[in-house]
Design a protein around this motif. Structure first.
Motif, short mmCIF file in Angstrom:
data_model
loop_
_atom_site.label_atom_id
_atom_site.label_comp_id
_atom_site.label_asym_id
_atom_site.label_seq_id
_atom_site.Cartn_x
_atom_site.Cartn_y
_atom_site.Cartn_z
N VAL A 1 -2.04 17.98 4.98
CA VAL A 1 -2.57 17.51 6.42
C VAL A 1 -2.95 16.94 7.11
CG1 VAL A 1 -4.89 19.56 6.79
CG2 VAL A 1 -3.21 19.82 5.09
N ALA A 2 -3.38 16.28 6.84
CA ALA A 2 -3.62 14.91 7.52
C ALA A 2 -3.00 14.71 8.94
CB ALA A 2 -4.63 13.90 7.39
N LYS A 3 -1.07 14.74 8.45
CA LYS A 3 -0.30 14.03 9.40
C LYS A 3 -0.33 15.05 9.73
CE LYS A 3 5.34 13.41 8.66
NZ LYS A 3 5.72 13.94 7.80
N TYR B 1 -16.68 18.06 -6.30
CA TYR B 1 -16.10 16.90 -6.06
C TYR B 1 -15.61 16.16 -6.12
CZ TYR B 1 -20.03 17.34 -9.67
OH TYR B 1 -21.30 17.18 -10.55
N LEU B 2 -13.97 16.70 -6.57
CA LEU B 2 -13.38 15.82 -6.11
C LEU B 2 -12.33 15.77 -4.59
CD1 LEU B 2 -10.39 16.41 -9.00
CD2 LEU B 2 -11.78 14.45 -8.51
N ILE B 3 -12.69 17.56 -4.55
CA ILE B 3 -12.56 17.87 -3.12
C ILE B 3 -13.44 16.88 -1.65
CG2 ILE B 3 -11.67 20.42 -1.58
CD1 ILE B 3 -11.08 21.98 -4.04
N HIS C 1 -10.34 11.80 4.05
CA HIS C 1 -9.21 11.16 4.80
C HIS C 1 -9.54 11.60 6.44
CE1 HIS C 1 -7.41 11.53 0.90
NE2 HIS C 1 -6.05 11.39 1.36
N GLY C 2 -10.99 12.01 6.69
CA GLY C 2 -11.61 12.47 7.95
C GLY C 2 -10.88 14.00 7.86
N LEU C 3 -11.47 14.29 6.37
CA LEU C 3 -11.36 16.16 7.46
C LEU C 3 -12.48 16.86 6.59
CD1 LEU C 3 -8.12 16.70 4.99
CD2 LEU C 3 -8.46 16.59 7.74
N THR C 4 -12.86 18.02 7.48
CA THR C 4 -13.60 18.97 6.91
C THR C 4 -13.49 19.57 6.45
OG1 THR C 4 -13.98 19.54 9.04
CG2 THR C 4 -15.42 17.21 8.62
N ARG D 1 -5.29 13.39 -7.33
CA ARG D 1 -4.19 12.39 -6.94
C ARG D 1 -3.46 14.53 -6.09
NH1 ARG D 1 -3.09 10.39 -11.90
NH2 ARG D 1 -4.15 7.77 -11.86
N THR D 2 -3.10 14.90 -6.65
CA THR D 2 -2.12 15.69 -6.21
C THR D 2 -3.38 16.91 -5.11
OG1 THR D 2 -1.55 16.46 -7.77
CG2 THR D 2 -1.68 18.63 -6.74
N ILE D 3 -4.62 16.79 -4.66
CA ILE D 3 -5.77 17.73 -3.48
C ILE D 3 -5.58 15.85 -2.37
CG2 ILE D 3 -8.13 17.29 -3.33
CD1 ILE D 3 -8.45 18.79 -6.83
N ALA D 4 -5.41 14.33 -2.82
CA ALA D 4 -5.01 14.09 -1.91
C ALA D 4 -3.71 13.92 -0.76
CB ALA D 4 -4.95 12.26 -3.04
#
Length: 787
Positions: A566-568, A516-518, A525-528, A557-560
């Motif tokens: 990574v997004a940065k 669920y969370l990941i 965050h626009g990731l895959t 929150r930590t996963i976010a």
């Protein structure tokens, strides 16, 4: 008529003493009356045949009860009229029609049955006209004639021929009989007049009856005039309104007020309200119609009508009663929580068998972040219902639940009715969050107002102060949530089915994070998966050393945070693929926040490991006890509550009472001060379940024997050393497992609660069941082999 009179005069003296009797109903025949009679009774037809075969005369007696089909002798009046049968006609249906004329009044004696007919001995009642009419009698005759004319003018129907005869009569007896027979009297009244022998008295009685008849006619005419006037007024208003509409249509004007009224009428019809509610809506609409559209009162009524027509009185969503689909939806949305899922599926199954069942009131109690609120959304999705959420946290005003009365400025319905309107159906899933945090002050007690809402026996007619009409809440499925059940008022708790949600184990958190969370954070965050992958070892480390909670909010929150880092990097164009491992986790998230406890690397004297239950799940606490030279005083620190302080005093009293058995010199209690401390002093702690932990720490400090570092314990202790049961065993077991402790001492009476702990949690754990404090010390203290 003249010939008939001649015949009567000729036969006047020839009336026989015995005549056949013809019972008549619903009419009294007077002398000189010519009246048609329909005869259908067998006995009556026999009487007519007997009369026609002799002198054509028959005694006409009225029966007392018109509903009696075959009257007996006692059921007939004994005074009547001798009649002459002038004509007779037999009808095709077997009945006989006769035309009969009254000749004279007669009284009957010795009525008996002979040859299937009634026969009577009769005595003629002689009536003589006074030779000279007194002024009083003349005045009475004139008065009666005037009364007849007045009755005629007020609408009484009397034939013109009869009126001519009445005008020319000056015989008081005949006048009385003629008037009585033509003004439609009841049978009893006519019979009474017939039986009065004195002509003047009889005419006076007729005059009294006429007076009453005139009064009735006046009242009747007044009522008809008023009714006609009202009808005329209504027709006139309708005609004028239609003219006004036509004029406005020609001029191109639109009457906004009338348009609004028409619209409300249409909405009231479409809303399909209960009868009482519809009557109230129509009543308010009539009030609005009479008001000026710009007045403040009109605005209030308009708002009220808006609420009434927009509430879903009869709108319902069709329940999804497919058990397999519902199970699939629940499994898609939530990991584990099997008890709750089973309860929802049970509800669906019962609903399938009994569609009229009342909605259950479920209460989810558990630490923050375990998915109580999201579970409500999932239930609504599984059932195919609308979802409404209302937070009760900090609500202190009763009007939040029941609404304000319309007399107040800015009055609105309560949040319950608002939620129903928002849902648009009368059977949504209605979630009341934080039910354990309702407040109370001078504005009322919201929890008491909720009693009616959450009672299936009462909420079929929930009355909001603003709406002021009953709304049926039985179809609503209410779900409440809270962190602890203790602060929920007793009567409110009694109306709900409490389902406890425990904190998650590390294994469960891994499953929730992966399923669920990941995926959710990747999407946000626009990731895959191709761009970012977190290894299982890194995920375990993230769960154990970066978060420590019962739920998964901080984990999310930590996963976010990890995803943002990574997004940065991707946005800066550094790399396109990232693999997070144990070693690279600190690079993104910094040093771990929670490290394994360092202070318990060895067995120590006076330090016992206890288990505590908090709103955020289970946790371990260390209880330290030490002795120093002094006068036997007891010092307690660590911001402990009253119950925990009492446990410390009870622990010391127990150890003192068992000093000899434990090998403690009794002089120590007067020569040494004892200090009990629970670290993490800034956090308030309370409850009786640390009783055996404090007792073990005190005993260890006084005996001088260390306590096993790998044992945690929980239980309340009495002065006699009995170990009492505690709550929150699953959460406490999870806390011990998180900290690497595999052996737990628990009260013997908590053995039943072990069934609620999943097998995979119990798998590596050892539970020591104890009934007495002596056994606890035997297990916990690390005595030398020689001892």
């Amino acid at each position: 008529m003249g010939e008939a009179d001649k015949k009567i005069d000729e036969k006047e003296l020839e009336i026989p003493e015995v005549l056949p009797v013809l019972p008549v109903r619903d009419i009294v025949v007077f002398p000189y009356m010519i009246i048609p009679l329909f005869v259908g009774r067998e006995k009556s037809i026999s009487s007519i045949d007997s009369s026609l075969s002799t002198n054509r005369m028959i005694m006409l007696l009225t029966q007392k009860d018109l509903n009696t089909e075959n009257p007996s002798i006692d059921e007939l009046y004994h005074t009547g009229t001798v009649g002459l049968i002038m004509r007779m006609l037999k009808l095709p249906d077997g009945r006989v029609k006769i035309l009969v004329q009254g000749i004279t009044k007669a009284r009957c004696f010795n009525i008996h049955e002979k040859d299937n007919i009634f026969v009577a001995h009769i005595q003629k009642i002689e009536e003589r006209k006074p030779d000279v009419l007194s002024l009083e009698v003349e005045a009475l005759i004139r008065s009666v004639k005037e009364q007849i004319e007045k009755a005629l003018s007020l609408g009484k129907t009397i034939l013109p021929d009869i009126m001519i005869v009445i005008e020319n009569l000056d015989d008081p007896g005949r006048l009385a009989d003629l008037v009585a027979s033509n003004i439609g009297l009841k049978t009893e009244q006519a019979q009474h007049i017939l039986e009065i022998e004195d002509q003047v008295v009889r005419l006076k009685r007729v005059s009294e009856v006429l007076n009453r008849e005139i009064e009735l006619l006046i009242v009747q005419q007044k009522i008809q005039t008023e009714a006609r006037g009202e009808i005329d007024k209504t027709q006139r208003e309708y005609f004028l309104r239609e003219q006004l509409k036509a004029i406005q249509k020609e001029l191109g004007d639109i009457d906004e007020k009338m348009e609004e009224i028409r619209e409300f009428k249409k909405k009231i019809e479409e809303a399909k309200m209960p009868d009482k509610v519809q009557k109230e809506a129509e009543k308010q609409l009539k009030r609005l119609e009479k008001m000026h559209p710009d007045s403040a009162e009109a605005a209030t009524v308009r708002t009220y009508l808006d609420w009434l027509v927009e509430l879903p009185w009869s709108k319902s969503t069709k329940d999804n009663l497919n058990i397999k689909t519902a199970r699939k939806v629940l499994n898609e949305d939530h990991y584990d929580l099997e008890k709750i899922k089973d309860r929802i599926l049970e509800h669906l199954s019962v609903k399938k068998l009994n569609p009229k069942m009342k909605g259950p009131i479920l209460c989810f109690i558990g630490p923050p972040g375990v998915g109580k609120t999201s579970l409500g959304k999932s239930i609504a999705r599984a059932l195919g219902k609308e979802f409404v959420r209302m937070s009760l946290g900090g609500v202190r005003d009763e009007a939040e639940i029941r609404g304000h009365r319309r007399t107040y400025v800015g009055a609105l319905p309560g949040r319950i009715i608002q939620g129903i309107k928002q849902a648009g159906t009368n059977n949504p899933v209605f979630m009341l969050d934080e039910v354990d945090k309702i407040g109370t002050d001078f504005r009322g007690d919201p929890s008491s107002a909720l009693l009616e809402v959450l009672d299936p026996e009462q909420n079929n007619s929930f009355v909001d102060h603003y709406i002021a009409v009953a709304f049926d809440l039985t179809k609503v499925m209410f779900i409440t949530t809270g962190n602890i059940a203790d602060t929920i008022p007793g009567p409110l708790k009694d109306r709900m089915e409490i389902i406890s949600l425990s904190g998650y184990t590390a294994e469960e958190k891994v499953g929730i994070a992966k399923n669920y969370l990941i995926p959710k954070q990747y999407q946000e965050h626009g990731l895959t998966k191709g761009v970012l992958r977190i290894s299982s070892a890194a995920l375990n480390l993230l769960i154990t050393q970066y978060t420590r909670e019962a739920g998964v909010r901080n984990l999310e929150r930590t996963i976010a945070k990890l995803c943002r880092k990574v997004a940065k990097h991707i946005a800066e164009g550094k790399r396109r693929k990232f693999l997070i491992t144990n070693s690279s986790l600190t690079k993104y998230l910094g040093a771990p926040r929670f490290l394994p406890e360092e202070e318990m690397k060895k067995d120590e004297v006076g330090v016992a490991t206890g288990l505590a239950w908090t709103e955020s799940g289970g946790d371990i606490i260390y209880v330290e006890a030490t002795t120093m030279k002094g006068k036997g005083t007891l010092t307690i620190t660590g911001q402990l509550g009253e119950v925990m302080k009492e446990s410390a005093h009870a622990a010391l009293s127990y150890v003192r009472s068992r000093a000899k058995e434990l090998g403690i010199n009794e002089d120590l209690f007067s020569e040494k001060d004892i200090h009990i401390h629970v670290p993490a002093g800034a956090i308030p702690k309370d409850g009786p379940s640390a009783g055996i932990t404090i007792t073990t720490a005190v005993a260890s400090a006084l005996i001088g024997i260390p306590i096993h570092k790998g044992i945690a314990m929980t239980g309340e202790v009495t002065l006699r050393g009995t170990v009492l049961p505690i709550g929150g065993l699953k959460e406490k077991t999870l806390a011990a497992k998180r900290h690497g402790i595999r052996k737990i001492i628990i009260p013997n009476r908590n053995q039943k609660d072990l069934d609620d702990i999943p097998k995979y949690i119990r798998k590596d754990m050892e539970f020591v069941l104890c009934e007495t404090m002596d056994y606890v010390l035997e297990v916990a203290l690390k005595r030398p082999a020689a001892v």
